[in-house]
Design a protein around this motif. Structure first.
Motif, PDB file in Angstrom:
ATOM      1  N   HIS A   1      40.498  36.819  36.624  1.00 21.47           N
ATOM      2  CA  HIS A   1      42.021  37.878  36.072  1.00 21.47           C
ATOM      3  C   HIS A   1      43.158  37.519  35.811  1.00 21.47           C
ATOM      4  CE1 HIS A   1      44.026  41.081  38.306  1.00 21.47           C
ATOM      5  NE2 HIS A   1      44.770  39.961  38.255  1.00 21.47           N
TER       6      HIS A   1
ATOM      7  N   HIS B   1      45.591  38.111  32.088  1.00 20.29           N
ATOM      8  CA  HIS B   1      46.415  38.422  32.321  1.00 20.29           C
ATOM      9  C   HIS B   1      47.371  37.919  31.115  1.00 20.29           C
ATOM     10  CE1 HIS B   1      47.804  40.792  34.962  1.00 20.29           C
ATOM     11  NE2 HIS B   1      47.511  40.601  36.254  1.00 20.29           N
TER      12      HIS B   1
ATOM     13  N   GLU C   1      47.049  46.082  34.808  1.00 18.69           N
ATOM     14  CA  GLU C   1      46.022  45.235  35.931  1.00 18.69           C
ATOM     15  C   GLU C   1      44.985  45.650  34.533  1.00 18.69           C
ATOM     16  OE1 GLU C   1      46.221  43.172  37.688  1.00 18.69           O
ATOM     17  OE2 GLU C   1      48.811  42.981  38.603  1.00 18.69           O
TER      18      GLU C   1
ATOM     19  N   SER D   1      42.642  42.750  33.063  1.00 16.14           N
ATOM     20  CA  SER D   1      42.855  41.417  34.090  1.00 16.14           C
ATOM     21  C   SER D   1      41.929  41.802  34.437  1.00 16.14           C
ATOM     22  CB  SER D   1      44.596  41.311  34.748  1.00 16.14           C
ATOM     23  OG  SER D   1      44.430  42.151  36.079  1.00 16.14           O
TER      24      SER D   1
HETATM   25 ZN   LIG Z   1      46.494  40.788  38.292  1.00  9.21          ZN
END
Ligand SMILES: [Zn+2]
Length: 604
Positions: free
Chosen positions: A389, A393, A417, A420
């Motif tokens: 995850h 990013h 998000e 990720s």
């Molecule tokens: Zn995150």
């Protein structure tokens, strides 16, 4: 893990830590650079304050501003990172405090840029945009917010009031983290210590029904003592938002709160309405399965966080994690994979567990440098999900930084998000495909449901559902109190869980547990990013290469487009119901598969 077993920071093996010397070889270089910021910002102020007359001057000013901002953010992140791994280190804390003080002065000196630009005639800003693509987004944002600008003196006064306007959040945190203290609770003669963190991170997942339920009761009992204080604090925040929304001339409070996210009301409402209606049946099925597997007479609200197979927790070493990450993300091609694998060779990740290190995981991007990721590696497979995850990013910030300016890096909260969570899906796909063991497969799928989808599509979405009702009241001029909040929260939970879950006394207090409500319409965005991620993941699995190429283009675009534009580039139309309906259906198929695997496991 108990505190006394933890190592001190200096005892930690170097290979488990991140390498901050990539930013400054020694802290003295940081100190030296820090000293240069104030004079530099004063120089920019002297040169341009009140003088942004032509488009050329505007562009020159933005250029100098960006170049200073790069250094300032690098130093700021450095001091933050250094202190986050060891909050007991006084030197680091002093450096952080000093850096923060200097930054707020620097930003104060440079705040004239935004306010002055907002006062410029549109033609000049358009002219500047025509000359270079580099600052288009910044100037567009200025133009967008122009109609909602108040008089310069008012804006200045409001800026001075900033710390005061932050008070509700501070007060909430003080109540939650400092004042709330939980007495020990007793189960079958044994005493258990209780705290906010212990409850949320341990007891609510405890496989022992008695401990779990007793903890929930004691926790709720103590929480309830603060409900009036917390409600009044929250009401103050809401009132503040309503006043600002009205004063700035927004049509309603929703429009005001969604303004910075660059999405309209229909996208917001869609997430809440569809998930409440269509996801609920699947999650009720999942709750039923939990109830069966744990042999519970009834399923209560405090049981929802238990895992399907608590005894099964696959272990993994950091070295082995490399293989999983590589296997999961190779679908995105060599360039993407190279960026991600650099994180191991160049030590972007702090894996260590030590005294004074902040909990949870995060990724901090630094323009022109590599990002840094904080983890507390426990050696469990679930940690690989967190890592993949955060690497999402990290890769996003690296790929975007190659193409866009620092001032165009910020992506709407709605979208942030997606890069990720999509990686968690790639890891899931990879692990399920690779394994023949039904228990392992079930563990992978149920982790995805119980962690990723539950967190983003249930916990935070139910916050969003409740929050929307709160804002409707506020927008029509009403106020809220503890009783109203309890009632609204309970209704949202009831609408979602129906008869599948008994809402034990204390469930209605869930509104007191989240700091999110002090961030406007933040909670619903969790589900938004994951919807885009699921839709793109499905597209990549189906179409391969062309879909991968589109996704990489999206990552490289940084914040140069709004969420609708970014999703469109990835082949997903979020102005329709389709991506969300497909995502919910996909969650449904995962629950089906978990049910099937459960039967298979029991037959063995
Ligand atoms: Zn995150």
């Amino acid at each position: 893990m108990s505190e006394n077993k933890l190592l001190k920071r200096w005892e930690v093996e170097e290979s488990l830590t991140w390498d901050l010397t990539r930013l400054y070889a020694v802290p003295e270089y940081f100190e030296k650079e820090l000293k240069s910021f104030l004079p530099k910002s004063e120089k920019i102020q002297q040169k341009y304050d009140g003088k942004l007359e032509s488009s050329d001057t505007i562009l020159m000013c933005l250029e100098e501003y960006e170049s200073l901002l790069k250094k300032v953010s690098k130093a700021g992140t450095y001091s933050f990172l250094a202190s986050s791994v060891d909050e007991t280190d006084e030197k680091n804390q002093q450096r952080l405090a000093k850096a923060q003080m200097i930054f707020s002065k620097v930003m104060g000196n440079l705040s004239f840029i935004e306010s002055e630009l907002k006062e410029k005639p549109e033609e000049i800003l358009q002219e500047a945009m025509g000359k270079t693509e580099k600052y288009r987004v910044v100037l567009e944002d200025i133009l967008r917010s122009k109609p909602y600008k108040l008089h310069r003196e008012v804006e200045k006064t409001l800026a001075f009031f900033d710390p005061v306007l932050e008070a509700p959040y501070q007060i909430y945190n003080q109540a939650k983290l400092a004042d709330l203290s939980f007495p020990n609770f007793i189960v079958e003669g044994k005493e258990y210590p209780l705290s906010f963190v212990l409850f949320e991170n341990e007891y609510q997942m405890d496989p022992n029904e008695k401990i779990r339920r007793e903890a929930f009761q004691s926790f709720s009992k103590e929480l309830r003592k603060y409900r009036n204080t917390m409600a009044a604090t929250y009401q103050t925040k809401l009132q503040q938002e309503k006043i600002l929304s009205d004063q700035r001339g927004h049509e309603n409070i929703f429009e005001y709160l969604l303004f910075d996210q660059k999405v309209d009301r229909s996208l917001y409402d869609r997430q809440i309405d569809l998930i409440m209606e269509e996801l609920a049946p699947h999650m009720r099925r999942y709750a039923k399965l939990l109830q069966q597997e744990h042999g519970l007479e009834k399923m209560t609200y405090g049981d929802l966080k238990i895992s399907l197979d608590p005894e099964y927790d696959p272990k993994v070493t950091i070295e082995e994690s490399k293989g999983y990450i590589k296997g999961a993300l190779s679908i995105l091609g060599e360039d993407y994979l190279n960026v991600v694998m650099r994180s191991y060779d160049e030590r972007w990740v702090d894996f260590a567990q030590n005294v004074g290190k902040s909990t949870g995981g995060f990724c901090a991007g630094i323009y022109d440098y590599n990002p840094y990721i904080l983890l507390s590696w426990s050696g469990l497979m679930s940690e690989v999900f967190t890592l993949v995850h955060e690497l999402g990013h990290a890769a996003h910030s690296m790929l975007a930084a190659e193409e866009v300016s620092l001032l165009e890096m910020d992506v709407s909260m709605y979208f942030v998000e997606a890069p990720s969570t999509i990686n968690e899906l790639f890891l899931t796909n990879y692990l399920v495909k690779k394994s023949e063991d039904p228990r392992f497969k079930r563990w992978v799928l149920s982790s995805m449901i119980a962690n990723t989808y539950y967190h983003n599509f249930v916990t935070h979405l139910l916050e969003a559902t409740y929050q929307r009702e709160v804002y409707k009241l506020i927008d029509q001029g009403d106020s809220v109190h503890a009783n109203t909040l309890d009632k609204l929260k309970k209704q949202a939970l009831k609408d979602f869980w129906g008869d599948a879950v008994e809402l034990s006394e204390g469930a209605e207090l869930t509104w007191m547990r989240q700091p999110h409500y002090y961030d406007g319409l933040y909670p619903y965005t969790y589900s938004a990013g994951l919807t885009v991620a699921t839709a793109v993941n499905q597209r990549i699995l189906k179409e391969g290469e062309p879909a991968v190429k589109d996704w990489l283009d999206v990552l490289k675009s940084g914040g140069t487009m709004d969420p609708v534009g970014l999703a469109k580039l990835a082949g997903v139309d979020i102005t329709t119901d389709k991506p969300l309906k497909d995502t919910i259906a996909y969650i449904g198929t995962m629950v089906d598969e978990i049910e099937r695997l459960t039967e298979e496991i029991h037959e063995k």
